[in-house]
Design a protein around this motif. Structure first.
Motif, PDB file in Angstrom:
ATOM      1  N   GLU A   1       0.811  -1.222   0.000  1.00  0.00           N
ATOM      2  CA  GLU A   1       0.000   0.000   0.000  1.00  0.00           C
ATOM      3  C   GLU A   1       0.844   1.272   0.000  1.00  0.00           C
ATOM      4  OE1 GLU A   1      -3.174   0.054  -0.299  1.00  0.00           O
ATOM      5  OE2 GLU A   1      -3.670  -2.051   0.035  1.00  0.00           O
ATOM      6  N   SER A   2       2.133   1.153   0.251  1.00  0.00           N
ATOM      7  CA  SER A   2       2.979   2.336   0.433  1.00  0.00           C
ATOM      8  C   SER A   2       3.599   2.829  -0.867  1.00  0.00           C
ATOM      9  CB  SER A   2       4.100   2.021   1.436  1.00  0.00           C
ATOM     10  OG  SER A   2       3.564   1.559   2.660  1.00  0.00           O
ATOM     11  N   GLU A   3       3.784   4.147  -0.940  1.00  0.00           N
ATOM     12  CA  GLU A   3       4.455   4.743  -2.090  1.00  0.00           C
ATOM     13  C   GLU A   3       5.948   4.950  -1.815  1.00  0.00           C
ATOM     14  OE1 GLU A   3       3.610   9.492  -1.304  1.00  0.00           O
ATOM     15  OE2 GLU A   3       2.194   8.375  -2.543  1.00  0.00           O
ATOM     16  N   TRP A   4       6.330   4.805  -0.550  1.00  0.00           N
ATOM     17  CA  TRP A   4       7.749   4.910  -0.169  1.00  0.00           C
ATOM     18  C   TRP A   4       7.949   4.137   1.116  1.00  0.00           C
ATOM     19  CZ3 TRP A   4      10.864   6.389   3.849  1.00  0.00           C
ATOM     20  CH2 TRP A   4      12.198   6.676   3.560  1.00  0.00           C
ATOM     21  N   ILE A   5       9.036   3.356   1.187  1.00  0.00           N
ATOM     22  CA  ILE A   5       9.363   2.572   2.381  1.00  0.00           C
ATOM     23  C   ILE A   5      10.843   2.759   2.688  1.00  0.00           C
ATOM     24  CG2 ILE A   5       9.456   0.280   3.442  1.00  0.00           C
ATOM     25  CD1 ILE A   5       7.289  -0.621   1.486  1.00  0.00           C
ATOM     26  N   GLY A   6      11.128   2.994   3.934  1.00  0.00           N
ATOM     27  CA  GLY A   6      12.525   3.159   4.324  1.00  0.00           C
ATOM     28  C   GLY A   6      12.640   3.646   5.746  1.00  0.00           C
ATOM     29  N   SER A   7      13.851   4.061   6.105  1.00  0.00           N
ATOM     30  CA  SER A   7      14.093   4.572   7.444  1.00  0.00           C
ATOM     31  C   SER A   7      13.382   5.909   7.643  1.00  0.00           C
ATOM     32  CB  SER A   7      15.602   4.751   7.657  1.00  0.00           C
ATOM     33  OG  SER A   7      15.863   5.539   8.785  1.00  0.00           O
ATOM     34  N   ASN A   8      12.769   6.061   8.803  1.00  0.00           N
ATOM     35  CA  ASN A   8      12.120   7.324   9.115  1.00  0.00           C
ATOM     36  C   ASN A   8      13.144   8.454   9.149  1.00  0.00           C
ATOM     37  OD1 ASN A   8       9.823   8.889   9.810  1.00  0.00           O
ATOM     38  ND2 ASN A   8      10.383   8.796  11.982  1.00  0.00           N
ATOM     39  N   GLN A   9      14.329   8.122   9.649  1.00  0.00           N
ATOM     40  CA  GLN A   9      15.422   9.092   9.688  1.00  0.00           C
ATOM     41  C   GLN A   9      15.813   9.516   8.270  1.00  0.00           C
ATOM     42  OE1 GLN A   9      17.479  10.465  12.494  1.00  0.00           O
ATOM     43  NE2 GLN A   9      17.729  11.795  10.707  1.00  0.00           N
ATOM     44  N   ALA A  10      15.874   8.541   7.363  1.00  0.00           N
ATOM     45  CA  ALA A  10      16.246   8.847   5.979  1.00  0.00           C
ATOM     46  C   ALA A  10      15.205   9.747   5.317  1.00  0.00           C
ATOM     47  CB  ALA A  10      16.396   7.549   5.191  1.00  0.00           C
ATOM     48  N   TRP A  11      13.937   9.502   5.592  1.00  0.00           N
ATOM     49  CA  TRP A  11      12.888  10.323   4.988  1.00  0.00           C
ATOM     50  C   TRP A  11      12.983  11.767   5.460  1.00  0.00           C
ATOM     51  CZ3 TRP A  11       8.801  13.513   5.896  1.00  0.00           C
ATOM     52  CH2 TRP A  11       7.895  13.675   4.847  1.00  0.00           C
ATOM     53  N   HIS A  12      13.201  11.940   6.763  1.00  0.00           N
ATOM     54  CA  HIS A  12      13.310  13.287   7.306  1.00  0.00           C
ATOM     55  C   HIS A  12      14.550  14.004   6.782  1.00  0.00           C
ATOM     56  CE1 HIS A  12      10.153  12.009  10.068  1.00  0.00           C
ATOM     57  NE2 HIS A  12      10.037  13.268  10.453  1.00  0.00           N
ATOM     58  N   THR A  13      15.639  13.280   6.645  1.00  0.00           N
ATOM     59  CA  THR A  13      16.868  13.882   6.119  1.00  0.00           C
ATOM     60  C   THR A  13      16.679  14.304   4.662  1.00  0.00           C
ATOM     61  OG1 THR A  13      18.240  12.528   7.596  1.00  0.00           O
ATOM     62  CG2 THR A  13      19.310  13.508   5.659  1.00  0.00           C
ATOM     63  N   GLU A  14      16.045  13.425   3.887  1.00  0.00           N
ATOM     64  CA  GLU A  14      15.824  13.692   2.459  1.00  0.00           C
ATOM     65  C   GLU A  14      14.933  14.912   2.252  1.00  0.00           C
ATOM     66  OE1 GLU A  14      13.600  11.481  -1.309  1.00  0.00           O
ATOM     67  OE2 GLU A  14      14.417  10.289   0.355  1.00  0.00           O
ATOM     68  N   HIS A  15      13.969  15.120   3.143  1.00  0.00           N
ATOM     69  CA  HIS A  15      13.025  16.221   2.966  1.00  0.00           C
ATOM     70  C   HIS A  15      13.281  17.381   3.923  1.00  0.00           C
ATOM     71  CE1 HIS A  15      10.935  12.684   1.255  1.00  0.00           C
ATOM     72  NE2 HIS A  15      10.484  13.559   0.388  1.00  0.00           N
ATOM     73  N   ASN A  16      14.438  17.340   4.597  1.00  0.00           N
ATOM     74  CA  ASN A  16      14.840  18.432   5.492  1.00  0.00           C
ATOM     75  C   ASN A  16      13.821  18.696   6.595  1.00  0.00           C
ATOM     76  OD1 ASN A  16      17.260  19.067   4.013  1.00  0.00           O
ATOM     77  ND2 ASN A  16      15.959  20.010   2.458  1.00  0.00           N
ATOM     78  N   TRP A  17      13.277  17.623   7.145  1.00  0.00           N
ATOM     79  CA  TRP A  17      12.356  17.739   8.266  1.00  0.00           C
ATOM     80  C   TRP A  17      13.090  17.345   9.540  1.00  0.00           C
ATOM     81  CZ3 TRP A  17       6.580  16.058   7.664  1.00  0.00           C
ATOM     82  CH2 TRP A  17       5.983  16.848   6.673  1.00  0.00           C
ATOM     83  N   PHE A  18      12.746  18.007  10.636  1.00  0.00           N
ATOM     84  CA  PHE A  18      13.362  17.713  11.921  1.00  0.00           C
ATOM     85  C   PHE A  18      12.768  16.435  12.502  1.00  0.00           C
ATOM     86  CE2 PHE A  18      13.286  18.107  16.613  1.00  0.00           C
ATOM     87  CZ  PHE A  18      14.651  18.099  16.846  1.00  0.00           C
ATOM     88  N   LEU A  19      13.621  15.538  12.957  1.00  0.00           N
ATOM     89  CA  LEU A  19      13.180  14.276  13.552  1.00  0.00           C
ATOM     90  C   LEU A  19      13.481  14.288  15.043  1.00  0.00           C
ATOM     91  CD1 LEU A  19      12.122  11.352  13.296  1.00  0.00           C
ATOM     92  CD2 LEU A  19      14.471  10.628  12.865  1.00  0.00           C
ATOM     93  N   SER A  20      12.434  14.184  15.853  1.00  0.00           N
ATOM     94  CA  SER A  20      12.617  14.198  17.303  1.00  0.00           C
ATOM     95  C   SER A  20      12.378  12.833  17.935  1.00  0.00           C
ATOM     96  CB  SER A  20      11.655  15.219  17.933  1.00  0.00           C
ATOM     97  OG  SER A  20      10.308  14.878  17.645  1.00  0.00           O
ATOM     98  N   ASP A  21      11.722  11.934  17.198  1.00  0.00           N
ATOM     99  CA  ASP A  21      11.411  10.620  17.743  1.00  0.00           C
ATOM    100  C   ASP A  21      12.493   9.607  17.385  1.00  0.00           C
ATOM    101  OD1 ASP A  21       9.007  11.619  18.711  1.00  0.00           O
ATOM    102  OD2 ASP A  21       7.992  11.235  16.810  1.00  0.00           O
ATOM    103  N   ALA A  22      12.406   8.461  18.034  1.00  0.00           N
ATOM    104  CA  ALA A  22      13.330   7.380  17.715  1.00  0.00           C
ATOM    105  C   ALA A  22      13.081   6.903  16.287  1.00  0.00           C
ATOM    106  CB  ALA A  22      13.136   6.227  18.707  1.00  0.00           C
ATOM    107  N   ASP A  23      14.127   6.389  15.657  1.00  0.00           N
ATOM    108  CA  ASP A  23      13.988   5.957  14.274  1.00  0.00           C
ATOM    109  C   ASP A  23      13.127   4.696  14.198  1.00  0.00           C
ATOM    110  OD1 ASP A  23      14.323   6.195  11.595  1.00  0.00           O
ATOM    111  OD2 ASP A  23      16.233   5.128  11.528  1.00  0.00           O
ATOM    112  N   ALA A  24      12.509   4.517  13.032  1.00  0.00           N
ATOM    113  CA  ALA A  24      11.643   3.361  12.788  1.00  0.00           C
ATOM    114  C   ALA A  24      11.523   3.195  11.286  1.00  0.00           C
ATOM    115  CB  ALA A  24      10.272   3.608  13.411  1.00  0.00           C
TER     116      ALA A  24
END
Length: 224
Positions: free
Chosen positions: A166-189
């Motif tokens: 069902e997903s259009e993108w799968i990967g590390s939550n950290q990687a997604w935030h880094t790629e889109h320049n979003w701040f990540l405050s939670d643990a990675d998943a």
């Protein structure tokens, strides 16, 4: 009726009661209806009803009945007219965290692409350590829905298999935030991106996070 003058407050009391029922029915459609605040709106019907009772018992003169009924009707109508907008804003800005209202919150977003195919219609029976939040959209504020809970490794594996298709993108939550320049405050998943319209300040996004180390799954949807 011996005290015909009591008809006036009786009619006004009945009208006030019908208004209360109509307003209560309207507010009951909210995800978390403000029942305590709603019940204050029955006061006009009660006060006019008490006045009608004393009028029917002959405790008041015809003039007193007419004056008191008119004054109460006008004052209570104006008070209610001012109170209802306040109650509306209060309801529209209430963040719901009670899991008892989950099904109502889901009904607000259940037809959204991604949500409809994936998000649980009811909180699973095996869910533990449940965290739930729903904020309704209001003016410049966005609509936010989030359900998070812990479950077994087997259930997480089932969810991962379902989400993969069902997903259009799968990967590390950290990687997604880094790629889109979003701040990540939670643990990675592991992030299963179901939908994102590309907006940052104002946009629509829907995803699921699976944290295998914590045994936790999080469903998130927001629209600004």
């Amino acid at each position: 009726m011996k005290q015909k003058h009591a008809i006036y407050p009786i009619i006004m009391s009945i009208c006030a009661l019908f208004c209360f029922i109509a307003i209560a029915a309207w507010f009951s459609q909210a995800v978390q209806p403000p029942w305590g605040g709603i019940m204050l709106l029955i006061m006009p019907a009660l006060l006019l009803g008490i006045l009608a009772f004393f009028a029917a018992k002959g405790k008041l003169t015809a003039l007193a009945i007419w004056i008191w009924t008119t004054v109460l009707a006008v004052v209570l109508f104006l008070a209610s007219a001012l109170y209802v907008p306040v109650l509306t804003v209060w309801t529209a800005t209430t963040t719901t965290t009670d899991i008892g209202y989950y099904h109502r919150a889901y009904a607000q977003i259940g037809e959204v692409d991604g949500v409809k195919a994936v998000f649980p219609r009811a909180i699973p029976a095996d869910a533990e350590d449940i965290s739930f939040t729903y904020s309704p959209p209001f003016l410049q504020g966005g609509e936010v829905f989030e359900l998070s809970y812990t479950t077994t490794t087997e259930k997480l594996a089932e969810w991962a298999e379902c989400l993969t298709g069902e997903s259009e993108w799968i990967g590390s939550n950290q990687a997604w935030h880094t790629e889109h320049n979003w701040f990540l405050s939670d643990a990675d998943a592991t992030r299963y991106q179901l939908f994102w319209d590309g907006g940052y300040n104002h946009g629509e996004i829907c995803y699921v996070l699976i944290d295998e180390n914590a045994g936790r799954i999080t469903f998130y949807y927001s629209r600004w």
